[in-house]
Write a protein that holds these residues in place. Structure first.
Motif, PDB file in Angstrom:
ATOM      1  N   LYS A  39      31.593  40.600  41.322  1.00 24.36           N
ATOM      2  CA  LYS A  39      31.786  41.004  40.022  1.00 24.36           C
ATOM      3  C   LYS A  39      33.331  41.717  40.160  1.00 24.36           C
ATOM      4  O   LYS A  39      34.415  40.939  39.570  1.00 24.36           O
ATOM      5  N   GLU A  42      35.116  37.851  39.882  1.00 25.17           N
ATOM      6  CA  GLU A  42      34.390  37.730  38.394  1.00 25.17           C
ATOM      7  C   GLU A  42      36.215  38.459  37.701  1.00 25.17           C
ATOM      8  O   GLU A  42      36.719  37.554  36.804  1.00 25.17           O
ATOM      9  N   THR A  46      38.939  36.439  36.289  1.00 23.41           N
ATOM     10  CA  THR A  46      39.039  36.266  34.049  1.00 23.41           C
ATOM     11  C   THR A  46      40.870  37.612  33.492  1.00 23.41           C
ATOM     12  O   THR A  46      40.505  36.791  32.658  1.00 23.41           O
TER      13      THR A  46
ATOM     14  N   ASN B  99      36.769  33.555  25.172  1.00 22.30           N
ATOM     15  CA  ASN B  99      35.814  33.772  26.006  1.00 22.30           C
ATOM     16  C   ASN B  99      35.335  34.771  25.945  1.00 22.30           C
ATOM     17  O   ASN B  99      35.581  35.971  26.560  1.00 22.30           O
ATOM     18  N   GLU B 100      33.960  34.919  26.383  1.00 20.90           N
ATOM     19  CA  GLU B 100      33.223  35.618  26.674  1.00 20.90           C
ATOM     20  C   GLU B 100      33.465  37.155  27.421  1.00 20.90           C
ATOM     21  O   GLU B 100      32.622  38.150  27.439  1.00 20.90           O
ATOM     22  N   LYS B 101      33.502  36.334  28.038  1.00 18.53           N
ATOM     23  CA  LYS B 101      32.976  36.942  29.676  1.00 18.53           C
ATOM     24  C   LYS B 101      34.592  38.379  29.534  1.00 18.53           C
ATOM     25  O   LYS B 101      34.473  39.136  30.002  1.00 18.53           O
ATOM     26  N   LYS B 102      35.341  37.187  29.020  1.00 22.55           N
ATOM     27  CA  LYS B 102      36.910  38.387  28.646  1.00 22.55           C
ATOM     28  C   LYS B 102      37.212  39.257  27.604  1.00 22.55           C
ATOM     29  O   LYS B 102      36.820  40.718  28.664  1.00 22.55           O
ATOM     30  N   GLU B 103      36.057  38.617  27.088  1.00 23.11           N
ATOM     31  CA  GLU B 103      35.749  39.968  26.297  1.00 23.11           C
ATOM     32  C   GLU B 103      35.600  41.016  26.631  1.00 23.11           C
ATOM     33  O   GLU B 103      35.807  42.201  26.366  1.00 23.11           O
ATOM     34  N   LYS B 104      33.986  40.654  27.160  1.00 22.74           N
ATOM     35  CA  LYS B 104      33.573  41.782  27.322  1.00 22.74           C
ATOM     36  C   LYS B 104      34.023  43.064  29.261  1.00 22.74           C
ATOM     37  O   LYS B 104      34.248  44.158  28.808  1.00 22.74           O
ATOM     38  N   VAL B 105      34.897  42.238  29.507  1.00 23.21           N
ATOM     39  CA  VAL B 105      35.748  42.626  30.978  1.00 23.21           C
ATOM     40  C   VAL B 105      36.916  43.166  30.029  1.00 23.21           C
ATOM     41  O   VAL B 105      36.916  44.635  30.520  1.00 23.21           O
ATOM     42  N   LEU B 159      31.261  47.700  34.671  1.00 25.23           N
ATOM     43  CA  LEU B 159      30.691  45.816  34.277  1.00 25.23           C
ATOM     44  C   LEU B 159      29.146  45.586  34.904  1.00 25.23           C
ATOM     45  O   LEU B 159      28.690  44.627  34.550  1.00 25.23           O
TER      46      LEU B 159
END
Lengths: 192, 160
Positions: A39, A42, A46, B99-105, B159
């Motif tokens: 995590k 990541e 990110t 970017n979905e990952k980015k958005e989520k973070v 997360l």
């Protein structure tokens, strides 16, 4: 083997700490640290925001385009405006100076209606020579008092009849300024 | 300072801080177009302010404050345009990170308390050092470190 806490993992990854091998060994056997490690990696990957390669130059050009326009305005228009302003100011002061009266009568005003007690004459004189001041035919020049270039005359002892009167200032026996005023009989009719 | 000295100083600051500021602004707006406009606005303010800069703070603190205020004004204007309460106006209202990952973070980061979120953004998004953040927010370095640790722990919880 002791588990790694969140902040330790962050620091090991960020600082490329030599304990990375120890951590990698540990996560083979520890599921919780493995999840945390993944995590965190990541997250760090990110949050990297790339700057488009052309953005820096493009924005700088836009900035200098605007800045130079404004500088041009400052260097050409502002001095022109200041010059124009100076000319207007000069003309204004010069014309005003030219039109300035040598004698300005403050009191009484034109056609002023006064009671005998109120009668007070005040006038301002500039560069005035050989002047005489009269009320009707009475010469009051020697009774004038002055503060700076403002002259005044207290009329309380002057026995003026109610009705129209004239304040006259004669300079060099040629220039004459006169002002009418009206004296009421208020003092008498109001029963003083 | 004459024009050439000013231009030279501006170029140095632009080279040094462009990337950090871009990352911060892009993180906030979520799209390139608004980021470019805001970057232009920020650096024009820097240009204008250089003559008056008294050196009471470091250049990066000063430039970053200009950036924060400019972004804040941008969102405030958005609020009036879209009739959205200010606290709800954030990157969600823009063509945000594809970017979905980015958005989520980033969404999770938004959920953190303000003082923790702020540290995390400055440290990870804008890549400021602990010392610089301490100067920028006018808090001791120890407090920055404590908040950063707390922010990381909370974020990881979110997360999971």
């Amino acid at each position: 083997m002791k588990c790694f806490d969140i902040n330790e993992i962050f620091e090991i990854i960020e600082k490329r700490d030599e304990r990375i091998k120890e951590l990698e060994e540990h996560i083979k056997a520890c599921e919780e640290c493995k999840i945390n490690y993944q995590k965190i990696r990541e997250f760090i990957e990110t949050v990297q925001i790339e700057v488009p390669f052309d953005a820096k130059v493009k924005i700088k050009n836009r900035i200098f385009e605007k800045v130079k326009k404004k500088e041009k305005f400052r260097f050409i228009l502002v001095p022109s405006l200041l010059t124009a302003l100076a000319v207007i100011l000069f003309v204004f002061i010069f014309v005003k100076e030219k039109n300035k009266e040598d004698i300005v009568i403050f009191s009484p005003g034109k056609q002023a209606v006064l009671t005998p007690e109120e009668v007070l004459f005040a006038f301002k004189m500039r560069k005035l020579r050989n002047y005489r001041v009269y009320i009707d035919d009475i010469d009051i020049t020697d009774s004038l008092k002055n503060e700076g270039n403002v002259f005044y005359f207290l009329a309380e002892n002057l026995e003026l009849d109610p009705g129209p009167h004239v304040l006259t200032i004669i300079e060099d026996e040629s220039r004459i300024i006169s002002r009418e005023f009206y004296l009421t009989s208020f003092k008498y009719s109001a029963g003083y | 300072m004459d024009y050439h000295e000013k231009e030279e100083l501006f170029n140095t600051l632009y080279e040094k801080y462009f990337q950090r500021i871009w990352r911060y602004v892009y993180y906030k707006t979520g799209n390139r177009e608004d980021t470019e406009d805001l970057m232009q606005e920020i650096f024009i303010k820097v240009w204008k302010g250089l003559d008056k800069f008294e050196g009471r703070s470091s250049y990066y603190t000063w430039i970053f404050r200009i950036s924060m205020n400019t972004v804040y004004s941008f969102f405030r204007k958005m609020r009036f345009k879209k009739f959205i309460p200010l606290e709800m106006v954030d990157e969600k209202h823009f063509a945000y990170h594809k970017n979905e990952k980015k958005e989520k973070v980033f969404e999770k980061m938004k959920l953190l308390p303000k003082e923790l979120k702020e540290i995390l953004e400055l440290y990870y998004i804008s890549n400021f050092k602990i010392r610089e953040i301490s100067e920028m927010l006018n808090i001791p370095e120890g407090t920055v470190k404590t908040r950063l640790k707390r922010a990381r722990e909370l974020l990881m919880e979110l997360l999971k």
